[in-house]
Design an enzyme around this catalytic site. Sequence first.
Site, PDB file in Angstrom:
ATOM      1  CG  ASP A  18     -32.656   9.689 -32.952  1.00 14.08           C
ATOM      2  OD1 ASP A  18     -31.568   9.241 -32.536  1.00 14.08           O
ATOM      3  OD2 ASP A  18     -33.768   9.191 -32.662  1.00 14.08           O
ATOM      4  CG  ASP A  20     -32.327   3.297 -32.600  1.00 16.47           C
ATOM      5  OD1 ASP A  20     -32.471   2.406 -33.448  1.00 16.47           O
ATOM      6  OD2 ASP A  20     -31.294   3.443 -31.929  1.00 16.47           O
ATOM      7  N   GLY A  55     -33.456   7.035 -26.644  1.00 16.99           N
ATOM      8  CA  GLY A  55     -32.349   7.975 -26.807  1.00 16.99           C
ATOM      9  C   GLY A  55     -31.211   7.782 -25.818  1.00 16.99           C
ATOM     10  CB  ILE A  56     -31.158   6.241 -22.484  1.00 15.32           C
ATOM     11  CG1 ILE A  56     -32.234   7.263 -22.097  1.00 15.32           C
ATOM     12  CG2 ILE A  56     -30.208   5.984 -21.337  1.00 15.32           C
ATOM     13  CD1 ILE A  56     -31.723   8.615 -21.723  1.00 15.32           C
ATOM     14  NE  ARG A  58     -25.093  -1.469 -26.955  1.00 15.08           N
ATOM     15  CZ  ARG A  58     -24.156  -1.835 -27.819  1.00 15.08           C
ATOM     16  NH1 ARG A  58     -23.235  -2.710 -27.450  1.00 15.08           N
ATOM     17  NH2 ARG A  58     -24.122  -1.329 -29.039  1.00 15.08           N
ATOM     18  CB  SER A 123     -27.603   3.219 -32.160  1.00 19.23           C
ATOM     19  OG  SER A 123     -27.321   1.876 -32.486  1.00 19.23           O
ATOM     20  NE  ARG A 124     -21.147   2.647 -27.456  1.00 16.25           N
ATOM     21  CZ  ARG A 124     -19.933   3.085 -27.120  1.00 16.25           C
ATOM     22  NH1 ARG A 124     -18.863   2.557 -27.654  1.00 16.25           N
ATOM     23  NH2 ARG A 124     -19.797   4.060 -26.251  1.00 16.25           N
ATOM     24  CG  ASN A 125     -25.942  -2.098 -32.878  1.00 12.83           C
ATOM     25  OD1 ASN A 125     -25.056  -2.907 -33.145  1.00 12.83           O
ATOM     26  ND2 ASN A 125     -26.528  -2.050 -31.688  1.00 12.83           N
TER      27      ASN A 125
HETATM   28  C1  BG6 Z   1     -30.728   5.031 -29.112  1.00 13.05           C
HETATM   29  C2  BG6 Z   1     -31.963   4.291 -28.683  1.00 13.05           C
HETATM   30  O1  BG6 Z   1     -30.888   5.514 -30.415  1.00 13.05           O
HETATM   31  O2  BG6 Z   1     -29.588   4.172 -29.089  1.00 13.05           O
HETATM   32  C3  BG6 Z   1     -31.741   3.660 -27.315  1.00 13.05           C
HETATM   33  O3  BG6 Z   1     -33.074   5.174 -28.647  1.00 13.05           O
HETATM   34  C4  BG6 Z   1     -30.499   2.791 -27.343  1.00 13.05           C
HETATM   35  O4  BG6 Z   1     -32.865   2.925 -26.947  1.00 13.05           O
HETATM   36  C5  BG6 Z   1     -29.294   3.619 -27.814  1.00 13.05           C
HETATM   37  O5  BG6 Z   1     -30.228   2.268 -26.049  1.00 13.05           O
HETATM   38  C6  BG6 Z   1     -28.015   2.803 -27.908  1.00 13.05           C
HETATM   39  O6  BG6 Z   1     -28.156   1.842 -28.929  1.00 13.05           O
HETATM   40  P1  BG6 Z   1     -27.171   0.645 -29.175  1.00 13.05           P
HETATM   41  O7  BG6 Z   1     -27.578   0.140 -30.537  1.00 13.05           O
HETATM   42  O8  BG6 Z   1     -25.779   1.190 -29.184  1.00 13.05           O
HETATM   43  O9  BG6 Z   1     -27.364  -0.340 -28.095  1.00 13.05           O
HETATM   44 MG    MG Z   2     -34.494   8.104 -31.102  1.00 11.25          MG
END
Ligand code: BG6
Ligand code: MG
Length: 215
Positions: A18, A20, A55-56, A58, A123-125
Amino acid sequence: MTLDQMVHDQSVKGWIFDLDGVITNTARYHYLAWKQLADEENLPFNEEINEKLRGISRMASLEIIIGGREYSGERKAEMTERKNRYYRALLDQLGADDILPGILPFFERLKRLGRSLAVGSASRNTEFILERLGLVSWFDGVASGSLVSRAKPAPDIFIHAAGQLGLPVKQCVVVEDAESGVTGALVGGFRTVGIGPSGRVGHAHIRLDSTEQLF
Ligand code: BG6
Ligand code: MG
């Protein structure tokens, strides 16, 4: 089973991390970005609510923050985009120093043993963050939020990552800090390493207090 045994187990060929909370601690930046949005919208938000967002995805995070309040789909989309703008601006500070302790030596150890590494993150980032951390070349696969429609606790993102490694799930370990992430990995049939308190990741096969204990 101990972590050492799992690392040396010849039937474990792939490790899926994972992002984040495992590779880097972006939770602080997520918190600050959500806090700014919540303040602008007069929505209550604090560290305790933030903890529920681990983990949730956006949009699901926004749903938790707005609680029972009614907003149009368009307003919700605008709010998640705004939060992400604030988040991306904060990520400009991110660099190699933000890789969590123990992660790089653990990657080196796994690579020396010939294991494949992947990322499995909501995460999309993800790609942007891996670039900022200078970690892109470590991974044989990167599965991130935009690739699957069912978020954790569905196992989809990890199954996708295992597919990228060309490995069956039984030969992969998932390393996770979120309750939903460990649950998803268990549902998918993966072996799991949980990072964090037992109240959160105690259902993992192996639990560590922090990434420092990976090495
Ligand atoms: C998860 C984080 O890895 O990614 C969450 O734990 C976050 O807190 C989720 O909301 C989505 O991330 P992003 O970067 O797409 O907003
Ligand atoms: Mg995480």
